[in-house]
Design an enzyme around this catalytic site. Sequence first.
Site, PDB file in Angstrom:
ATOM      1  CE  LYS A   1      -3.860  -2.046   1.713  1.00  0.00           C
ATOM      2  NZ  LYS A   1      -3.622  -3.435   2.046  1.00  0.00           N
TER       3      LYS A   1
HETATM    4  O1  S5P Z   1      -9.296  -2.880   1.373  1.00  0.00           O
HETATM    5  C1  S5P Z   1      -8.608  -4.087   2.176  1.00  0.00           C
HETATM    6  C2  S5P Z   1      -7.497  -4.099   1.045  1.00  0.00           C
HETATM    7  C3  S5P Z   1      -6.623  -5.488   1.658  1.00  0.00           C
HETATM    8  S1  S5P Z   1      -5.455  -5.244   0.507  1.00  0.00           S
HETATM    9  N1  S5P Z   1      -9.005  -5.042   2.268  1.00  0.00           N
HETATM   10  C4  S5P Z   1      -7.979  -6.091   3.168  1.00  0.00           C
HETATM   11  O2  S5P Z   1      -8.406  -6.854   4.088  1.00  0.00           O
HETATM   12  N2  S5P Z   1      -6.706  -6.039   2.644  1.00  0.00           N
HETATM   13  C5  S5P Z   1      -6.480  -7.122   3.035  1.00  0.00           C
HETATM   14  O3  S5P Z   1      -6.864  -8.112   2.846  1.00  0.00           O
HETATM   15  C6  S5P Z   1      -5.880  -6.706   4.347  1.00  0.00           C
HETATM   16  O4  S5P Z   1      -4.423  -6.285   4.575  1.00  0.00           O
HETATM   17  C7  S5P Z   1      -5.164  -8.619   4.612  1.00  0.00           C
HETATM   18  O5  S5P Z   1      -3.867  -9.332   4.256  1.00  0.00           O
HETATM   19  C8  S5P Z   1      -6.424  -9.324   3.618  1.00  0.00           C
HETATM   20  C9  S5P Z   1      -7.851  -9.416   4.150  1.00  0.00           C
HETATM   21  O6  S5P Z   1      -7.249 -10.744   5.741  1.00  0.00           O
HETATM   22  P1  S5P Z   1      -8.448 -11.191   6.156  1.00  0.00           P
HETATM   23  O7  S5P Z   1      -8.785 -12.364   7.297  1.00  0.00           O
HETATM   24  O8  S5P Z   1      -9.731 -10.128   6.439  1.00  0.00           O
HETATM   25  O9  S5P Z   1      -9.126 -12.178   4.795  1.00  0.00           O
END
Ligand code: S5P
Length: 266
Positions: A93
């Site tokens: 990011k």
């Molecule tokens: O808006 C966003 C963008 C990203 S890249 N929301 C997110 O959650 N992410 C990323 O996606 C976040 O940094 C994490 O690595 C992943 C989601 O992980 P989860 O465990 O919630 O599925």
Amino acid sequence: MQADVMWGSRWSENSLAMARVYMEAVCRKQSLVCLAADRSTMAELEQLIDEVGPYIAALKTHVDLVDDWSPDAWSAFCSKAADADLLIFEDRKFADIGGISRKQMSGIYDIRSWADLVTAHLISGPDIVDGLQAGWSDVGRQGGVLLLAQMSSRGNLLVPDYTGNVVSVGKNHAGVFGFIGNGSRPEELELLRKAVGDGKLIWTPGVNLAVGDGEMGQRYGDPREAVLAGSDCIIVGSGIHKAADPAGQAKAYADASWNAFVERCE
Ligand code: S5P
């Protein structure tokens, strides 16, 4: 079926080589899953690749959250990912001015040398994409930038006007691989897809088979709905790496995403 036939206009209208590498990987692996490998030791990360490598098309990292990171261990990890036929996506990011972003591609982590994809906010203006592309060029590599057009977390400030501006700049920039969209809200995603057209990919975090609110403001939507609304890749983290059976869950996400993709193609 061939990737060009499956992806249709997403294939023919996209000129970025890296995008086609991804689209081919999806068809080879029958999975639109990018694993968010948010584990904090090298051993845990390696174990994840061993367990779920066959069911995912790409691997998303946060290199700066690994406790025992070292250049050698990371290089071995990247080789393992390559052996498992995975694109490596560093979710850094970036958000600074172009020249600094270029330098941030080097430094201790030297992201430019191993990442195929990185994320960036467009808040500082379009030169950030040129800066990141220059970072890859500095080491004779090519990569693609995913611009954050929407986010999955509650209360985020990426309002529709901002999203529109990101899309209008990013869709015409050759260094942009695609956009991050909000996988937890299919109706927002449909609007994003309309604005983006078929020339760029949309990857979506905020996806989980258990729809609802997650930790610390994260929100989750259903993988099938995200793909039907226009997502080309579901980014799944805790749904896989925190599961009791990561391989079984990775396969479930692979099947859900692939079946929805086939449904979308019909
Ligand atoms: O808006 C966003 C963008 C990203 S890249 N929301 C997110 O959650 N992410 C990323 O996606 C976040 O940094 C994490 O690595 C992943 C989601 O992980 P989860 O465990 O919630 O599925």
